[in-house]
Design an enzyme around this catalytic site. Structure first.
Site, PDB file in Angstrom:
ATOM      1  N   GLU A 320      11.175   5.360  30.607  1.00  0.00           N
ATOM      2  CA  GLU A 320      11.253   5.741  29.201  1.00  0.00           C
ATOM      3  C   GLU A 320      12.526   6.502  28.839  1.00  0.00           C
ATOM      4  OE1 GLU A 320       6.991   6.152  27.330  1.00  0.00           O
ATOM      5  OE2 GLU A 320       7.295   7.710  28.833  1.00  0.00           O
TER       6      GLU A 320
HETATM    7  C1  ACM Z   1       5.077   5.982  32.119  1.00  0.00           C
HETATM    8  O1  ACM Z   1       3.912   5.810  31.733  1.00  0.00           O
HETATM    9  N1  ACM Z   1       6.004   6.401  31.278  1.00  0.00           N
HETATM   10  C2  ACM Z   1       5.463   5.676  33.472  1.00  0.00           C
END
Ligand code: ACM
Length: 715
Positions: A320
């Site tokens: 992310e």
């Molecule tokens: C995640 O759920 N950002 C690995």
């Protein structure tokens, strides 16, 4: 040379009628053969070890023996025959044989055989890990002659078992809400019972860095919110190791690092100041990957953390991050241009290439510590060196792509417990289905998977009810043969037995939500309020708590938190300061009452569709009508509580919706019984009612609407 001590005592040869094994083993072993005999648990089993048996194995056996010990009885007249202090000479034996000490971090064998005969129990395994797994199975074997009877027995059985996948994990996130060591230990007990063997400990994120760092103490102090001392970490590692569980630490970089920047702003670009982050949305800040000081810092920190965590694997996150913060920074952009980090058009800067550069630097640091790096699927790319393990969470594509590109790979997509999907949904996700487009070498790289419990909506109180028992469905998916998961109703049958087993082990997955409901159903005493409480009928307030509680329990039993990431987007902004004490937090992730209602509906529909009405149909109908009538009545019963409690009142629409759903269902049952096709205006009105009842309130929703649509033919 092995010397086996055989204990053959006066045993309780229980060939008293046909033994009925409970047959609720979970995960289901590879092979079971049931015999006709039984070993009555009337006297304690006595363990017999080989001389070289390790303290770890001896301690594990003692734990199991304590759990299998005859139940104390309240009846003094029965004391002589059921006393746990009966002479050992009369006791059947539990004989343990194993080849060598197994190390979970080396993926040593977990295979075992477990034989129960009327004269004793024999566990045989190549390693101590196999013994631990056999003991977990043994603890699930006791059955009782009749439900509720104290006199238990082990059914005669011959079990041979081995896991399908070597890596079977559970991710816990003590960053969003800190999880005390006691909570981690209870979850480790649950993991051991489910034969999960990797605790993935997500130890740093935007909101905090949860391990004491002697080198960089601002990391664990600057953002607040709790941290584990080195002694805490050692305590957890020892507890896990005693149960054959590895601990994989995760320190997520380059993003999810606001806490690092709060502590040491020069790690960021630009190196402005950062406030502790209390929110839940991804921040998209990233460590500055262009400055050597970043790597000097990482080298020192990761070396320190590698010393604390002996597992050969080390998770460096990598998820992310959109890279925009990097692109906005002129020195970073210059760095990228100088290294021609462009997309295919040759002009646009490509942050993924810089991310890969960063990963290679982190990998080099970890390799110097003898570690194998693990990362989330975002880090996958053509330049990522092959030893890096990829954990696939955004879909299954990352898993197969990783295996094709030579990486060991783990599946977590489908196993996110925090998204509140059903155990059946998790159960359906196979890391390696028969049609996976992978060759033999690529298949061998699929190492298993991990259930993940992210902590935004799970503090130390509600956590266990979000993890258990659903994590055990993932555990079975990863341990048992692929075909096991074809029988979903049987999984639910065994899951409910497993849930009771966990309660016996001390897990709070049932107790904690029950306590929340008591608090919610009990109006605060007027003198603590400092103001006059809202009108609350005196008569109702005087009712004892249990009666008070029933309607709220009944409502909580058929609602679930909204699914997926929706809870973030329904008009309420949560932060780490938001108490998780509302009805939505006490509601089960998967409402068992609602699931059973759905099963009853399907069985009734099949009954009505059959050429002749099945014999049990009338009884089933009567029971369902009673349940529906209770649901209709709840709304009125809850009105006093809604009037008294603002926080419960938020859920009034769900009680009204439940009554309306029950009415639709009752009306349609009458139509089915009389063979009257529902008139079109009735169908149209029912559709409107069910659509309205499906609307969430307080980030929770009714879990009985879908089945009612099926019942009414409105799906
Ligand atoms: C995640 O759920 N950002 C690995």
């Amino acid at each position: 040379m092995r010397i086996y001590l055989l204990i053959v005592g006066a045993v309780f040869l229980g060939r008293l009628g046909v033994a009925q094994p409970l047959n609720a083993l979970l995960p289901k072993p590879a092979e079971i053969r049931w015999g006709g005999g039984r070993l009555v648990l009337q006297a304690p089993l006595v363990a017999a070890f080989e001389p070289g048996a390790s303290p770890l194995v001896r301690a594990a056996v003692q734990r199991t023996l304590a759990r299998l010990a005859p139940q104390p009885t309240n009846s003094p007249t029965r004391q002589p025959t059921t006393s746990p202090t009966r002479q050992p000479a009369n006791s059947p034996g539990l004989q343990i044989r194993y080849g060598h000490e197994g190390r979970p971090e080396a993926f040593d064998e977990e295979r075992y055989s477990l034989r129960v005969t009327p004269v004793g129990v024999l566990i045989d395994a190549p390693t101590s890990l196999g013994v631990l797994r056999a003991l977990a199975t043994l603890e699930q074997l006791p059955a009782a002659e009749k439900a509720g009877k104290k006199q238990r027995f082990l059914p005669e059985a011959d079990i041979r078992d081995a896991p399908r996948f070597a890596w079977r994990g559970l991710l816990l996130d003590p960053v969003r809400h800190f999880l005390p060591v006691a909570v981690i230990k209870r979850n480790l007990d649950g993991m051991a019972a489910a034969k999960l063997n990797v605790l993935h400990w997500h130890l740093s994120d935007d909101q905090g860095f949860r391990v004491e760092s002697r080198l960089f103490p601002l990391l664990h102090t600057a953002s607040g919110g709790g941290y584990y001392t080195a002694a805490d970490v050692r305590e957890v590692l020892a507890y896990a190791a005693a149960r054959g569980i590895r601990v994989l630490p995760e320190f997520d970089v380059p993003s999810h690092t606001t806490a690092w920047m709060v502590a040491y702003p020069r790690l960021a670009t630009p190196d402005t100041t950062y406030r502790p982050y209390l929110g839940w949305r991804t921040t998209n800040v990233g460590l500055d990957p262009t400055r050597e000081t970043t790597y000097t810092f990482l080298d020192s920190l990761l070396t320190e953390m590698s010393g604390l965590f002996p597992d050969p694997y080390f998770h460096a996150g990598g998820d992310e991050f959109n890279g925009k913060q990097w692109l906005r920074s002129p020195p970073v952009a210059d760095f990228m241009r100088a290294r021609a980090m462009f997309k295919a058009d040759g002009k646009t800067l490509d942050p993924h290439q810089l991310h890969t550069y960063f990963n290679r630097r982190v990998l080099a640091i970890l390799q110097r510590q003898g570690k194998t790096m693990v990362g989330w699927d975002e880090i996958l790319g053509p330049d990522l060196p092959a030893p890096v393990v990829i954990q696939s969470w955004r879909g299954k594509k990352g898993l197969t792509e990783a295996a094709r590109q030579g990486h060991p790979a783990l599946l977590s997509h489908g196993y996110y417990l925090d998204l509140n999907h059903s155990a059946a949904a998790a159960y359906a996700a196979d890391p390696l289905p028969p049609d996976a487009a992978l060759d033999a070498a690529q298949r061998a790289r699929i190492r298993g998977g991990e259930a993940a419990m992210w902590g935004e909506f799970a503090d130390s109180v509600v956590l266990e009810s979000r993890v258990w028992p659903r994590a055990a469905a993932v555990a079975e998916r990863l341990w048992s043969a692929r075909e096991t998961t074809q029988d979903v109703p049987d999984m639910y049958r065994r899951l409910s037995v497993f849930s009771a087993q966990l309660e016996g082990l001390g897990l709070r997955h049932r107790a904690a939500p029950a306590a929340l409901l008591v608090a919610l159903a009990t109006p605060p005493p007027p003198d603590t309020l400092g103001y006059a409480p809202p009108a609350f009928p005196r008569k109702t307030r005087k009712l004892p708590t249990p009666v008070f509680l029933l309607p709220l329990n009944d409502l909580a039993a058929v609602i679930e938190p909204v699914k997926g990431y929706k809870r973030h987007f329904q008009g309420m902004t949560y932060t780490s300061q938001t108490p998780l004490t509302r009805l939505v937090d006490a509601a089960p992730a998967e409402a068992e009452t609602a699931r059973r209602y759905g099963a009853t509906v399907d069985s009734l529909l099949a009954g009505f569709a059959a050429p002749a009405r099945p014999p049990g149909l009338a009884r089933q109908l009567r029971r369902l009508r009673q349940q529906l009538a209770r649901w209709q009545a709840l709304d009125a019963q809850l009105q006093p509580l809604f009037a008294a409690s603002e926080s419960v009142r938020e859920y009034a629409p769900l009680a009204a919706g439940l009554a309306a759903v029950a009415t639709v269902a009752l009306e349609h049952l009458a139509q089915l019984e009389t063979g009257t096709p529902p008139p079109p205006p009735w169908l149209a009105a029912a559709r409107v009612t069910l659509d309205a009842a499906q609307k969430p309130a307080g980030q929770a929703e009714l879990a009985v609407v879908r089945a009612t649509r099926r019942l009414a033919g409105l799906l």
